[in-house]
Design an enzyme around this catalytic site. Sequence first.
Site, PDB file in Angstrom:
ATOM      1  N   ASP A 178       0.906  -1.144   0.000  1.00  0.00           N
ATOM      2  CA  ASP A 178       0.000   0.000   0.000  1.00  0.00           C
ATOM      3  C   ASP A 178       0.941   1.189   0.000  1.00  0.00           C
ATOM      4  O   ASP A 178       1.557   1.495   1.025  1.00  0.00           O
ATOM      5  CB  ASP A 178      -0.889   0.010   1.252  1.00  0.00           C
ATOM      6  CG  ASP A 178      -1.874   1.163   1.208  1.00  0.00           C
ATOM      7  OD1 ASP A 178      -1.461   2.287   0.855  1.00  0.00           O
ATOM      8  OD2 ASP A 178      -3.054   0.949   1.520  1.00  0.00           O
ATOM      9  N   HIS A 179       1.089   1.823  -1.153  1.00  0.00           N
ATOM     10  CA  HIS A 179       2.205   2.782  -1.245  1.00  0.00           C
ATOM     11  C   HIS A 179       2.014   3.992  -0.329  1.00  0.00           C
ATOM     12  O   HIS A 179       2.969   4.694  -0.039  1.00  0.00           O
ATOM     13  CB  HIS A 179       2.475   3.194  -2.696  1.00  0.00           C
ATOM     14  CG  HIS A 179       1.503   4.189  -3.247  1.00  0.00           C
ATOM     15  ND1 HIS A 179       0.231   3.850  -3.631  1.00  0.00           N
ATOM     16  CD2 HIS A 179       1.604   5.515  -3.467  1.00  0.00           C
ATOM     17  CE1 HIS A 179      -0.396   4.932  -4.069  1.00  0.00           C
ATOM     18  NE2 HIS A 179       0.415   5.964  -3.982  1.00  0.00           N
ATOM     19  N   HIS A 241      -5.844   2.873   0.960  1.00  0.00           N
ATOM     20  CA  HIS A 241      -5.113   4.045   1.463  1.00  0.00           C
ATOM     21  C   HIS A 241      -5.861   4.810   2.556  1.00  0.00           C
ATOM     22  O   HIS A 241      -5.292   5.174   3.576  1.00  0.00           O
ATOM     23  CB  HIS A 241      -4.815   5.022   0.315  1.00  0.00           C
ATOM     24  CG  HIS A 241      -4.230   4.377  -0.904  1.00  0.00           C
ATOM     25  ND1 HIS A 241      -3.278   3.382  -0.832  1.00  0.00           N
ATOM     26  CD2 HIS A 241      -4.435   4.592  -2.232  1.00  0.00           C
ATOM     27  CE1 HIS A 241      -2.941   3.015  -2.057  1.00  0.00           C
ATOM     28  NE2 HIS A 241      -3.633   3.729  -2.926  1.00  0.00           N
TER      29      HIS A 241
HETATM   30  C1  BG6 Z   1      -3.365   4.463  -6.516  1.00  0.00           C
HETATM   31  C2  BG6 Z   1      -4.654   4.511  -7.289  1.00  0.00           C
HETATM   32  O1  BG6 Z   1      -3.394   3.425  -5.592  1.00  0.00           O
HETATM   33  O2  BG6 Z   1      -3.169   5.697  -5.855  1.00  0.00           O
HETATM   34  C3  BG6 Z   1      -4.668   5.681  -8.253  1.00  0.00           C
HETATM   35  O3  BG6 Z   1      -4.836   3.306  -8.012  1.00  0.00           O
HETATM   36  C4  BG6 Z   1      -4.350   6.959  -7.530  1.00  0.00           C
HETATM   37  O4  BG6 Z   1      -5.915   5.775  -8.910  1.00  0.00           O
HETATM   38  C5  BG6 Z   1      -3.091   6.819  -6.699  1.00  0.00           C
HETATM   39  O5  BG6 Z   1      -4.172   7.962  -8.517  1.00  0.00           O
HETATM   40  C6  BG6 Z   1      -2.864   8.041  -5.846  1.00  0.00           C
HETATM   41  O6  BG6 Z   1      -1.593   7.971  -5.292  1.00  0.00           O
HETATM   42  P1  BG6 Z   1      -0.798   9.271  -4.890  1.00  0.00           P
HETATM   43  O7  BG6 Z   1       0.470   8.764  -4.272  1.00  0.00           O
HETATM   44  O8  BG6 Z   1      -0.563  10.065  -6.144  1.00  0.00           O
HETATM   45  O9  BG6 Z   1      -1.668  10.015  -3.917  1.00  0.00           O
END
Ligand code: BG6
Length: 491
Positions: A178-179, A241
């Site tokens: 989960d980045h 997230h």
């Molecule tokens: C991803 C989603 O997990 O997170 C994307 O699949 C989204 O749709 C992205 O744009 C958002 O990540 P960040 O790091 O740009 O907030």
Amino acid sequence: RTKPKTLIVIFGATGDLAKRKLFPSIYHLYNKGRLSENFAVVGVARREWTDETLRDTVYQSIKGEIDPNVGDLKDFCKHFFYLPFDVTSKSSYDSLNTILNKLDNDFDIPGNRIFYMAMAPEFFGTIASNLKSEGLTNTKGWSRLVIEKPFGHDYPSANQLNEEIREAFDEDQIYRIDHYLGKEMVQNIEVIRFANAIFEPLWNNRYISNIQITSCETLGVEDRGGYYETSGALRDMVQNHMLQMVSLIAMDPPIRLTPDEIRSEKIKVLRALRPMEPIELDNYFIRGQYGPGEMNGKSVIGYREEEKVDPNSGTETFVAGKLLIDNHRWAGVPFYIRTGKRMSLKSTKIVIQFKELPMNLYFDQQQSTHPNLLIIHIQPDEGITLLLNGKKVGPTGETTPVQLDYSNNSVDSINTPEAYERLLYDCMLGDTTNFAHWDELNLSWNFIDVISNYWEKNHPGDFPNYKAGTMGPKASEELLKKDGFHWWSLF
Ligand code: BG6
């Protein structure tokens, strides 16, 4: 510092994620001296590439960020190898194993292997079981499986995928990405909460009136219409997230900072989430879809006009929700979340709004006091803002909001490691803290499924209901208004 010796196998090495995130992250780790020379990366995918094609792609993906002080980039690229691969054919796994054994030998790697799944999820199970049955995980070192989202589409599919991979890997060998958990300020939530005597005593329903978590984007669905149609914002952002941020904000202090202890506190939050009842769902969760609008002075198309999107699509590109956590600490405190595409700005922030004092001496003044707010800026700025009240300079004795700001950006922006870089390094070190455990997925999917099932059965009549370039549909404002609150603008 530990310099892990490891082999990384990337399934889906010709794809976008490898190019945008994984190769640059590996380069940064190398560049910063976190990786020893004893590492190798084997890219596998269907296409008939060669080592040279892969090395060239790696080179292209990092050439914008090359540090002139670091030796020849060609040396770095020599750690990369490619194998055309058919995930269903045993002979592919045999060839891969032969290469991996040879590389262990050539690079003096003690059988440590990371298998990184950066491809279509339908093959995760097949790959995991073949890795085991064909002996690729049977080495003197450790084997770990890294899995990208989406991890399932709902609870039953996530559970099935989990059972498949668990046949080949133990839970502590599985690293579900989960980045958001790799973001600097998401990791900082625990420090802000548990290393400051001034917050933790107030962190409960006696002093906090509500919490607002916003993650908005300016981008639309880009070229991901096909995927997004089956997902929508609820599965794409909330299940993972947003709920991760909720649990970090709401959890009790762990007794130790070990992955197990932290996780066990996070899980308790998810267990305490009040389940949604379809009958009252509309009072808690609302959805939106962007129509045409304007972004930075340019007109943009609506979601239904995007490629691979049904012209009558009922897929939500915006979600706002009110969560209640039924435990002693949080009973009665709403957690509001909202996330959406094509909104007016790109920003992720958490606003903690404190209650008013029991007796406000300054309430009668022309200008009443401002509620105290603690704002955690996750992105694009990284930092903290604390909103207090002070006296307006001058003779009147009026109050005025005072804003204390701390920003990370000025300190460390160039070297701020990207989320993927941290997560990959954590995986090499065997630290599972910032990965999603099955128990978390289990609970979050079960919570989300009630909402998505209800929404699937009730096609929204009013889509599109917000213009691209705005902060979402009106219902999102009303969700807070009926509780006497409003979304704080994103300072
Ligand atoms: C991803 C989603 O997990 O997170 C994307 O699949 C989204 O749709 C992205 O744009 C958002 O990540 P960040 O790091 O740009 O907030």
